[in-house]
Scaffold this motif. Structure first.
Motif, PDB file in Angstrom:
ATOM      1  N   ASP A  68       0.834  -1.208   0.000  1.00 44.82           N
ATOM      2  CA  ASP A  68       0.000   0.000   0.000  1.00 44.82           C
ATOM      3  C   ASP A  68       0.866   1.255   0.000  1.00 44.82           C
ATOM      4  N   VAL A  69       1.943   1.217   0.772  1.00 42.41           N
ATOM      5  CA  VAL A  69       2.859   2.364   0.818  1.00 42.41           C
ATOM      6  C   VAL A  69       3.452   2.615  -0.564  1.00 42.41           C
ATOM      7  N   GLU A  70       3.870   1.563  -1.235  1.00 44.58           N
ATOM      8  CA  GLU A  70       4.454   1.708  -2.571  1.00 44.58           C
ATOM      9  C   GLU A  70       3.442   2.274  -3.556  1.00 44.58           C
ATOM     10  N   ILE A  71       2.203   1.813  -3.495  1.00 40.43           N
ATOM     11  CA  ILE A  71       1.161   2.304  -4.405  1.00 40.43           C
ATOM     12  C   ILE A  71       0.954   3.804  -4.216  1.00 40.43           C
ATOM     13  N   VAL A  72       0.803   4.240  -2.973  1.00 35.22           N
ATOM     14  CA  VAL A  72       0.576   5.660  -2.694  1.00 35.22           C
ATOM     15  C   VAL A  72       1.790   6.482  -3.104  1.00 35.22           C
ATOM     16  N   ALA A 125       4.553   8.722   2.201  1.00 39.17           N
ATOM     17  CA  ALA A 125       3.346   7.953   1.890  1.00 39.17           C
ATOM     18  C   ALA A 125       2.870   7.185   3.120  1.00 39.17           C
ATOM     19  N   ARG A 126       3.805   6.598   3.869  1.00 36.39           N
ATOM     20  CA  ARG A 126       3.438   5.841   5.078  1.00 36.39           C
ATOM     21  C   ARG A 126       2.803   6.758   6.123  1.00 36.39           C
ATOM     22  N   GLU A 127       3.374   7.945   6.321  1.00 37.41           N
ATOM     23  CA  GLU A 127       2.831   8.893   7.306  1.00 37.41           C
ATOM     24  C   GLU A 127       1.398   9.282   6.956  1.00 37.41           C
ATOM     25  N   VAL A 128       1.159   9.589   5.671  1.00 38.42           N
ATOM     26  CA  VAL A 128      -0.170  10.017   5.251  1.00 38.42           C
ATOM     27  C   VAL A 128      -1.162   8.852   5.329  1.00 38.42           C
ATOM     28  N   LEU A 129      -0.711   7.652   4.988  1.00 39.46           N
ATOM     29  CA  LEU A 129      -1.580   6.474   5.126  1.00 39.46           C
ATOM     30  C   LEU A 129      -1.968   6.257   6.582  1.00 39.46           C
ATOM     31  N   GLU A 130      -1.037   6.436   7.497  1.00 43.95           N
ATOM     32  CA  GLU A 130      -1.336   6.276   8.921  1.00 43.95           C
ATOM     33  C   GLU A 130      -2.333   7.324   9.391  1.00 43.95           C
ATOM     34  N   GLU A 131      -2.173   8.554   8.887  1.00 40.45           N
ATOM     35  CA  GLU A 131      -3.115   9.614   9.247  1.00 40.45           C
ATOM     36  C   GLU A 131      -4.530   9.293   8.757  1.00 40.45           C
ATOM     37  N   ASN A 132      -4.607   8.590   7.621  1.00 44.31           N
ATOM     38  CA  ASN A 132      -5.894   8.264   7.007  1.00 44.31           C
ATOM     39  C   ASN A 132      -6.334   6.832   7.279  1.00 44.31           C
ATOM     40  N   ASP A 133      -5.800   6.233   8.325  1.00 46.43           N
ATOM     41  CA  ASP A 133      -6.171   4.874   8.746  1.00 46.43           C
ATOM     42  C   ASP A 133      -6.065   3.850   7.619  1.00 46.43           C
ATOM     43  N   GLY A 134      -5.033   3.994   6.774  1.00 52.67           N
ATOM     44  CA  GLY A 134      -4.777   3.022   5.722  1.00 52.67           C
ATOM     45  C   GLY A 134      -5.616   3.193   4.475  1.00 52.67           C
ATOM     46  N   ASP A 135      -6.397   4.245   4.377  1.00 56.42           N
ATOM     47  CA  ASP A 135      -7.248   4.489   3.212  1.00 56.42           C
ATOM     48  C   ASP A 135      -6.393   5.019   2.061  1.00 56.42           C
ATOM     49  N   LEU A 136      -6.200   4.183   1.044  1.00 60.38           N
ATOM     50  CA  LEU A 136      -5.326   4.551  -0.072  1.00 60.38           C
ATOM     51  C   LEU A 136      -5.847   5.768  -0.833  1.00 60.38           C
ATOM     52  N   ALA A 137      -7.132   5.766  -1.153  1.00 57.47           N
ATOM     53  CA  ALA A 137      -7.695   6.872  -1.944  1.00 57.47           C
ATOM     54  C   ALA A 137      -7.568   8.196  -1.204  1.00 57.47           C
ATOM     55  N   ALA A 138      -7.857   8.187   0.096  1.00 58.14           N
ATOM     56  CA  ALA A 138      -7.766   9.422   0.879  1.00 58.14           C
ATOM     57  C   ALA A 138      -6.321   9.910   0.967  1.00 58.14           C
ATOM     58  N   ALA A 139      -5.385   8.975   1.096  1.00 56.49           N
ATOM     59  CA  ALA A 139      -3.979   9.344   1.188  1.00 56.49           C
ATOM     60  C   ALA A 139      -3.489   9.966  -0.125  1.00 56.49           C
TER      61      ALA A 139
END
Length: 127
Positions: free
Chosen positions: A93-97, A108-122
């Motif tokens: 998921d991190v690589e995709i974002v 990408a990992r920081e933003v994914l964590e902020e968005n609870d793993g939501d790829l689209a939101a990140a």
């Protein structure tokens, strides 16, 4: 089984056929025997199937690897193999974002964590 230690294999096959015993070598890749406490795993074992009057018998020749079984060990394997870091976000998921948004993986990992793993939101947040 038949006490024919000195017989040649062809003669033994002929005798078994006369007694109504069919022997077949199976091209087995692996054999697994599960018990309540462990698994016996045979990789590349020789497997022979004997059919005597409708009763099938299998003979396994090889050295097994022993694996313990149990819920605790299965959970430990799943936890160790989920492909994520301490944050719980899978690396894929991190690589995709990171690729979609054109940012580093750490961002990408920081933003994914902020968005609870939501790829689209990140991705939306980073674009």
């Amino acid at each position: 089984m038949f006490g024919g230690g000195g017989l040649n294999p062809r003669k033994m096959q002929q005798m078994m056929k006369q007694m109504g015993i069919d022997v077949e070598e199976l091209d087995a890749e692996e054999v697994i025997i599960r018990t309540a406490d462990e698994e016996l795993y045979f990789d590349g074992a020789e497997v022979t199937k004997m059919d005597a009057q409708g009763q099938e018998t299998y003979q396994i020749v090889g050295e097994p690897s022993v694996r313990k079984t149990g819920a605790d060990e299965a959970e430990a394997l799943e936890d160790a193999d989920d492909g994520s870091d301490d944050g719980g976000i899978p690396d894929a998921d991190v690589e995709i974002v990171a690729q979609r948004a054109g940012v580093t993986e750490s961002t990408a990992r920081e933003v994914l964590e902020e968005n609870d793993g939501d790829l689209a939101a990140a991705v939306s947040q980073l674009e």
